[in-house]
Design a protein around this motif. Structure first.
Motif, PDB file in Angstrom:
ATOM      1  N   UNK A 277       7.230  -7.655  -2.296  1.00  0.00           N
ATOM      2  CA  UNK A 277       6.467  -7.502  -3.533  1.00  0.00           C
ATOM      3  C   UNK A 277       6.108  -8.878  -4.057  1.00  0.00           C
ATOM      4  N   UNK A 278       4.838  -9.078  -4.332  1.00  0.00           N
ATOM      5  CA  UNK A 278       4.423 -10.336  -4.939  1.00  0.00           C
ATOM      6  C   UNK A 278       4.846 -10.292  -6.396  1.00  0.00           C
ATOM      7  N   UNK A 279       6.066 -10.794  -6.643  1.00  0.00           N
ATOM      8  CA  UNK A 279       6.638 -10.752  -7.994  1.00  0.00           C
ATOM      9  C   UNK A 279       6.495 -12.134  -8.616  1.00  0.00           C
ATOM     10  N   UNK A 280       5.642 -12.269  -9.628  1.00  0.00           N
ATOM     11  CA  UNK A 280       5.430 -13.592 -10.212  1.00  0.00           C
ATOM     12  C   UNK A 280       6.597 -14.031 -11.083  1.00  0.00           C
ATOM     13  N   UNK A 281       6.612 -15.325 -11.381  1.00  0.00           N
ATOM     14  CA  UNK A 281       7.542 -15.883 -12.363  1.00  0.00           C
ATOM     15  C   UNK A 281       6.717 -16.739 -13.323  1.00  0.00           C
ATOM     16  N   UNK A 288       0.477 -13.887  -9.686  1.00  0.00           N
ATOM     17  CA  UNK A 288      -0.486 -12.954  -9.082  1.00  0.00           C
ATOM     18  C   UNK A 288      -1.867 -13.153  -9.698  1.00  0.00           C
ATOM     19  N   UNK A 289      -1.921 -13.430 -11.011  1.00  0.00           N
ATOM     20  CA  UNK A 289      -3.217 -13.667 -11.667  1.00  0.00           C
ATOM     21  C   UNK A 289      -3.934 -14.856 -11.030  1.00  0.00           C
ATOM     22  N   UNK A 332       4.230  -4.462  -2.656  1.00  0.00           N
ATOM     23  CA  UNK A 332       2.842  -4.604  -3.068  1.00  0.00           C
ATOM     24  C   UNK A 332       2.708  -5.795  -4.004  1.00  0.00           C
ATOM     25  N   UNK A 333       2.015  -5.613  -5.110  1.00  0.00           N
ATOM     26  CA  UNK A 333       1.831  -6.699  -6.067  1.00  0.00           C
ATOM     27  C   UNK A 333       2.247  -6.234  -7.458  1.00  0.00           C
ATOM     28  N   UNK A 334       3.083  -7.045  -8.124  1.00  0.00           N
ATOM     29  CA  UNK A 334       3.506  -6.741  -9.488  1.00  0.00           C
ATOM     30  C   UNK A 334       2.545  -7.432 -10.468  1.00  0.00           C
ATOM     31  N   UNK A 335       2.362  -6.820 -11.623  1.00  0.00           N
ATOM     32  CA  UNK A 335       1.537  -7.461 -12.655  1.00  0.00           C
ATOM     33  C   UNK A 335       2.258  -7.447 -14.013  1.00  0.00           C
ATOM     34  N   UNK A 336       3.476  -8.024 -14.060  1.00  0.00           N
ATOM     35  CA  UNK A 336       4.201  -8.087 -15.340  1.00  0.00           C
ATOM     36  C   UNK A 336       3.627  -9.200 -16.209  1.00  0.00           C
ATOM     37  N   UNK A 337       3.128  -8.881 -17.360  1.00  0.00           N
ATOM     38  CA  UNK A 337       2.349  -9.848 -18.150  1.00  0.00           C
ATOM     39  C   UNK A 337       3.186 -11.041 -18.592  1.00  0.00           C
ATOM     40  N   UNK A 338       4.339 -10.793 -19.199  1.00  0.00           N
ATOM     41  CA  UNK A 338       5.105 -11.924 -19.733  1.00  0.00           C
ATOM     42  C   UNK A 338       5.708 -12.777 -18.625  1.00  0.00           C
TER      43      UNK A 338
END
Length: 454
Positions: A277-281, A288-289, A332-338
């Protein structure tokens, strides 16, 4: 499998420059055999079992990380849904006592989070399920490392709207009880549709009833790696871009499975799944953005974002499936805003609205994730947002989650700060037109026709 010299050098670059890491090693433990003569004895048995299996987790993760030079960022434990341990004899105090005890053992063993304070109520709730849900504000407000999740819908059974109404009020109450930290308790609470039993990522991880006694699941990330490969192909067509992302996902997944199998072997536990999972930090370059913008969008949230995210998610899944027969979890790809600094900036600039995020979740691997909303948002509106999102999951046979944070005392445009990997975010405005009269009808929405597959 033999590696070419260029592939080894490429992997080293991913590690040093592009934030490649194993995001989490999650040890799943069944606690269904821990029921004692009373709940005090049950708590003792659960704590003892977690100590027995999870004590070596940190040392083993450190050893494997050092051997391969690949960071393992988080070490976590997922237990069976706690609601299954509860009966009519237990009270809210018992659930809070269990949460406090597991919070303490997590701190003692150096475990980041323990997930599994969960209930599966997609078709209805037992007394244990109801007690668990009603206790969530109490235990999330007095613990640091405990995570909760509730599955309120599935493509097989439909949508339990009564459970959604309960959870919307639970979210509001949890935010109020952790108001001094911008409602951070809600960051550890997910409402699911089609929850997977082997998800290694928090806050939604739990050890499913179909899982073995113990199991090691691994979550691999790498938004920076994918962003870099997109940057190196500025003139590629979208088809060519999908191909290079797929190949990159293949390599990342291989790294994750290598690490996961070795950790599992050293712990004496079976290997479960690798979740790519493309999990951003919040780190710059781990977003991901930024991938979507590198593809050519002026800002994440612009028209075209849903297609870009669909391409990205699908290519990651295909690359993962090519690399391993043990791909699972969310993948997949995560899109957690904060948690994604660039996505948070897009929200602040007005490029990313709640409605656009909802549209993007139809093709991402999760749902409305880590979104700060005004604290005075009515709970009925929160219920409607949850219901819309789970409807996307149910009708499309995919997992979706909702992690909303109504920040007490703050309004749209202000900042909410959660700290660490949870990041910070601009509070997004919510449509003020009401759907209360609709959602308060309650009941259960029948499963879609496509559920009749047997």
């Amino acid at each position: 499998m033999l590696f070419h010299r260029s592939e080894i050098l490429e992997t080293l670059r991913m590690l040093e420059l592009e934030n490649l890491d194993v995001r989490t090693v999650t040890l799943g433990i069944s606690i269904l055999d821990c029921r004692g003569r009373d709940f005090e004895e049950t708590i003792e048995r659960v704590v003892a079992k977690i100590r027995r299996f999870a004590s070596p987790l940190n040392a083993v993760a450190d050893e494997v990380a050092e051997k391969y030079g690949i960071p393992i960022v988080n070490r976590r434990v997922a237990v069976s849904p706690v609601a299954l341990l509860l009966s009519e004899r237990e009270r809210e105090k018992d659930v809070v006592d269990l949460a406090r005890a597991l919070d303490a053992v997590a701190q003692e063993l150096g475990i980041d989070f323990i997930g599994g304070f969960s209930a599966l109520v997609h078709k209805g709730a037992t007394r244990g399920d109801t007690l668990l849900m009603e206790s969530i504000p109490s235990f999330l407000s007095v613990t640091e490392r405990i995570c909760a999740s509730v599955n309120v819908a599935s493509s097989r059974t439909g949508i339990n709207v009564d459970a959604i109404l309960t959870m919307a009020q639970v979210v509001k109450e949890t935010a109020l009880r952790t108001a001094h930290r911008d409602g951070i308790g809600c960051a550890k609470l997910v409402v699911f549709a089609n929850a997977p039993e082997d998800n290694p990522f928090m806050a939604g991880a739990f050890h499913g009833v179909g899982e073995p006694e113990v199991v090691v699941n691994v979550g691999v990330s790498g938004p920076g790696v994918v962003k870099e490969v997109v940057r190196r192909h500025p003139k590629a067509t979208l088809g060519e871009l999908a191909e290079v992302i797929k190949r990159t996902a293949f390599k990342i997944t291989r790294v994750g499975e290598l690490i996961g199998r070795e950790v599992a072997e050293k712990l004496g536990a079976p290997f479960g799944i690798v979740d790519l999972s493309l999990a951003p930090t919040p780190r710059v370059g781990d977003s991901v953005a930024e991938i979507l913008e590198e593809m050519g969008l002026e800002r994440c949230g612009a028209f075209g974002s849903t297609l870009a995210l669909a391409l990205l998610t699908d290519a990651c899944k295909k690359g993962g499936a090519m690399a391993s027969s043990s791909v699972g979890g969310l993948s997949g790809a995560f899109i957690p805003v904060s948690e994604d600094a660039r996505m948070s900036e897009a929200a602040e600039a007005g490029a990313l609205s709640l409605e656009k995020l909802e549209a993007m979740t139809s093709v991402s691997s999760v749902g409305l994730d880590m979104i700060a909303i005004p604290g005075d948002t009515p709970w009925e509106t929160i219920a409607c947002i949850m219901a819309d999102e789970v409807a996307i999951g149910v009708m499309n046979h995919k997992t979706v989650g909702v992690r909303l944070i109504p920040v007490p005392g703050k309004k749209a445009g202000e900042r909410a700060v959660f700290g660490g990997l949870l990041g910070e975010a601009t509070i997004i405005p919510v449509n003020t037109f009401q759907g209360a009269r609709f959602i308060l009808r309650g009941g259960r929405v029948p499963a879609p026709l496509t559920s009749l597959r047997n």
